[in-house]
Design a protein around this motif. Structure first.
Motif, PDB file in Angstrom:
ATOM      1  N   LEU A  81      17.579   3.440 -25.144  1.00  5.58           N
ATOM      2  CA  LEU A  81      16.517   3.167 -26.109  1.00  5.58           C
ATOM      3  C   LEU A  81      15.523   4.329 -26.153  1.00  5.58           C
ATOM      4  O   LEU A  81      15.702   5.347 -25.498  1.00  5.58           O
ATOM      5  CB  LEU A  81      15.802   1.868 -25.759  1.00  5.58           C
ATOM      6  CG  LEU A  81      14.742   1.894 -24.617  1.00  5.58           C
ATOM      7  CD1 LEU A  81      14.007   0.592 -24.562  1.00  5.58           C
ATOM      8  CD2 LEU A  81      15.337   2.260 -23.278  1.00  5.58           C
ATOM      9  N   GLN A 108      18.752  -1.261 -26.036  1.00  6.53           N
ATOM     10  CA  GLN A 108      17.408  -1.784 -26.275  1.00  6.53           C
ATOM     11  C   GLN A 108      17.080  -2.793 -25.179  1.00  6.53           C
ATOM     12  O   GLN A 108      17.990  -3.365 -24.561  1.00  6.53           O
ATOM     13  CB  GLN A 108      17.320  -2.439 -27.658  1.00  6.53           C
ATOM     14  CG  GLN A 108      15.928  -2.860 -28.113  1.00  6.53           C
ATOM     15  CD  GLN A 108      14.913  -1.732 -28.034  1.00  6.53           C
ATOM     16  OE1 GLN A 108      14.339  -1.505 -26.965  1.00  6.53           O
ATOM     17  NE2 GLN A 108      14.706  -1.035 -29.153  1.00  6.53           N
ATOM     18  N   ILE A 121       9.726   1.067 -26.130  1.00  9.64           N
ATOM     19  CA  ILE A 121      10.284   0.359 -27.285  1.00  9.64           C
ATOM     20  C   ILE A 121       9.790   0.979 -28.590  1.00  9.64           C
ATOM     21  O   ILE A 121       8.596   1.086 -28.838  1.00  9.64           O
ATOM     22  CB  ILE A 121       9.945  -1.143 -27.244  1.00  9.64           C
ATOM     23  CG1 ILE A 121      10.680  -1.801 -26.064  1.00  9.64           C
ATOM     24  CG2 ILE A 121      10.331  -1.822 -28.556  1.00  9.64           C
ATOM     25  CD1 ILE A 121      10.423  -3.270 -25.910  1.00  9.64           C
ATOM     26  N   GLN A 137      20.447  -3.962 -35.839  1.00  9.37           N
ATOM     27  CA  GLN A 137      20.324  -4.474 -34.480  1.00  9.37           C
ATOM     28  C   GLN A 137      21.237  -5.683 -34.366  1.00  9.37           C
ATOM     29  O   GLN A 137      21.262  -6.550 -35.253  1.00  9.37           O
ATOM     30  CB  GLN A 137      18.889  -4.885 -34.186  1.00  9.37           C
ATOM     31  CG  GLN A 137      18.693  -5.407 -32.764  1.00  9.37           C
ATOM     32  CD  GLN A 137      17.300  -5.974 -32.533  1.00  9.37           C
ATOM     33  OE1 GLN A 137      16.980  -7.076 -32.994  1.00  9.37           O
ATOM     34  NE2 GLN A 137      16.463  -5.211 -31.833  1.00  9.37           N
ATOM     35  N   GLU A 166      22.383  -0.989 -32.769  1.00  7.07           N
ATOM     36  CA  GLU A 166      21.570  -1.159 -31.568  1.00  7.07           C
ATOM     37  C   GLU A 166      22.055  -2.404 -30.825  1.00  7.07           C
ATOM     38  O   GLU A 166      22.096  -3.497 -31.403  1.00  7.07           O
ATOM     39  CB  GLU A 166      20.096  -1.315 -31.950  1.00  7.07           C
ATOM     40  CG  GLU A 166      19.186  -1.472 -30.743  1.00  7.07           C
ATOM     41  CD  GLU A 166      17.725  -1.591 -31.163  1.00  7.07           C
ATOM     42  OE1 GLU A 166      17.027  -0.559 -31.136  1.00  7.07           O
ATOM     43  OE2 GLU A 166      17.293  -2.706 -31.542  1.00  7.07           O
TER      44      GLU A 166
END
Length: 562
Positions: A81, A108, A121, A137, A166
């Motif tokens: 990430l 992540q 983040i 995501q 992600e």
């Protein structure tokens, strides 16, 4: 039913992800992993996919993109990430602008519950949106196969480019439903151009007096070479290339006029100006325009997978949209040789250009001039040898002076034109084709941007020669600075001892002390195998003499004698 029975046959999200990648035929993942990728790493440990650990995410992305360019299949890279993902941004733009199919996977923090606040983040999906064809995501393990299949489909279909998924830490560990289905890759065929558009193009070609073929980046991606050779041989129409179109047709061909390495003012532009019709095969507007259209000027036929992006200097009068190879093969079969075509001026331009390309090639001054460097590299590279160029002044010299004998034997980026891509691109070529001679050609500035990948190249036991063209400066910008009349400022720096630097990584280093030593040193390095770094000092005073002064005088005389 017990929980154990319900979970029988279930896989974690990471396991499902890796199985879906295997189903897509993925051979390599280029990666700088982080703790958020650990479940995925464990799944890869038991898989058929080879994990290649890089020393920087940007290099991992460049290698994945080059895999896509060379094979037509989607290259895959992996990061963690935050800073890991942001380090992929340049590679994403490189693949997207260069039309190279590549998928990025980033980790992540857990999205269902996290006790780390906003530490590291970023909204990576939003970050990737303007740089990719698709970014998502994954929020449920059961959706992994569908999202991955869609990402691969979009990355590979025309126009190819970058995609991003992600995979949060908790979704990677989550159990999927036992009946979750992995989707098979599709086999959709590219549409064929309409007969009406092809017939109109054939009529325009027959009616033209001085037609000219241009080969661009789009023609370097698919099975276009044989069709173009057929068209050139059946019509005798001369051709030229953009920088990213080099090698689609063997440049030793008698109808090859040159590469549009410069924006204007070269011999080749005399031929382009003389043409009344340009058959533009695979044009991609990400490249610098190889010619400029004007209202009432020459006609242009746009032959490509998709319609033309119209701008003030490119507005083709006719478009042939569909599979390029099929379109060109049809034209080759239906145009034939036309006695009304007049190519005399084109061939006069070719003769003048060929004579100029011979100038100074044997010059023995030191530091070595670019013309001598290009000639020596061409002499020692076999017909199928691959050179991968980083971005700098030498790229113009190689694009213009180095003849490519086959497609994708000259890897250069004239889209994003990012420094730092030359070494990783060459490493990928050396991995894919261990039986071929591969050379990375880098400026000292571009090489140092990803020089840490020397360790990766040595660890992978690659056979690779790295030629550093060294002027202790950002040479292209110095040239531009002088062109604009500014005093020299802010572009000089120092370099390490490159021979010692190479040795520190376990590679072999060489320094060129005189021009006569370059060719035998390169030949010896290629013969020995392993990773060799060759440092050659360059004299860039030729940039001004040739590009700023000599060409303008010679082409002016050529036009005056038309």
């Amino acid at each position: 039913m017990s929980e154990e029975m319900e979970n029988a046959g279930a896989q974690t999200g990471a396991e499902l992800f890796v199985k879906a990648l295997e189903n897509e035929g993925v051979r390599y993942i280029f990666a700088v992993p982080g703790e958020e990728n650990l479940d995925l790493l464990e799944a890869l440990r038991e898989s058929s996919i080879e994990l290649v650990v890089n020393r920087h995410e940007q290099a991992a992305g460049f290698m994945a993109a080059t895999y896509g360019r060379l094979t037509g299949r989607v290259g895959v890279c992996l990061s963690t990430l935050g800073p890991g993902a942001t380090n992929l941004v340049t590679a994403a733009a490189y693949a997207q602008l260069g039309a190279m199919p590549m998928m990025m996977i980033s980790g992540q923090k857990p999205i269902k519950s996290s006790k780390q606040g906003l530490f590291q983040i970023l909204d990576v999906v939003d970050l990737m949106r303007p740089l990719t064809k698709y970014t998502r995501q994954i929020t449920n393990a059961n959706t992994i196969p569908a999202k991955l299949r869609e990402a691969f489909r979009l990355a590979a279909e025309e126009r190819p480019g970058a995609v991003h998924l992600e995979l949060p830490e908790d979704i990677a560990a989550e159990l999927s439903a036992p009946d979750t289905h992995i989707f098979s890759p599709g086999d959709a065929r590219r549409p064929t151009a309409s007969i009406k558009s092809l017939e109109m193009a054939a009529d325009m070609i027959r009616e033209a007096k001085h037609p000219l073929i241009m080969i661009g980046a789009g023609a370097n991606r698919k099975r276009v070479s044989q069709a173009l050779i057929h068209l050139v041989n059946s019509t005798d129409i001369p051709f030229f290339t953009t920088q990213m179109g080099k090698g689609v047709v063997d440049e030793r061909h008698s109808r090859y006029l040159g590469c549009a390495a410069l924006s204007a003012g070269d011999f080749l532009h005399c031929a382009i100006d003389h043409a009344d019709l340009v058959i533009n095969v695979g044009h991609d507007v990400v490249e610098k325009p190889p010619f400029f259209m004007e209202p009432g000027g020459k006609q242009v036929i746009h032959v490509n997978f998709s319609g033309a992006d119209v701008d003030p200097v490119y507005f083709p009068q006719h478009e042939v949209v569909g599979d390029i190879a099929n379109s060109i093969e049809w034209l080759a079969n239906h145009c034939g040789h036309c006695t009304d075509h007049d190519f005399a001026e084109f061939l006069r331009v070719k003769e003048a250009l060929e004579a100029h390309l011979e100038d100074s090639c044997e010059d023995s001054r030191f530091p070595v001039i670019p013309q001598r460097i290009v000639r020596d590299v061409r002499r020692i590279m076999p017909d199928d040898g691959i050179i991968a160029l980083d971005n700098g002044m030498y790229k113009l010299w190689f694009a213009r002076n180095y003849k490519a004998y086959d497609n994708n034997t000259v890897l250069l980026d004239n889209a994003l034109a990012s420094m730092g891509a030359g070494l990783p691109s060459a490493m990928m070529a050396a991995m894919l084709y261990p039986h071929l001679n591969v050379m990375a050609i880098c400026g000292d500035g571009g090489f140092m941007m990803n020089s840490q990948e020397l360790e990766t190249a040595v660890r992978l036991k690659l056979n690779l020669v790295i030629l550093i063209i060294n002027d202790n400066a950002y040479g292209m910008i110095k040239w531009k600075q002088a062109q604009e009349g500014f005093p020299s400022f802010g572009l000089d720096y120092g370099n390490p001892d490159f021979v010692t630097y190479a040795q520190a990584y376990g590679a072999t280093g060489h320094h060129i002390p005189e021009a006569a030593e370059l060719q035998p040193t390169l030949k010896k390095a290629m013969k020995e195998g392993g990773v060799h770094l060759v440092n050659v000092p360059v004299d860039y005073s030729e940039n001004d003499r040739v590009f700023n002064r000599e060409l303008s005088e010679l082409t002016r005389d050529l036009k005056a004698n038309c």
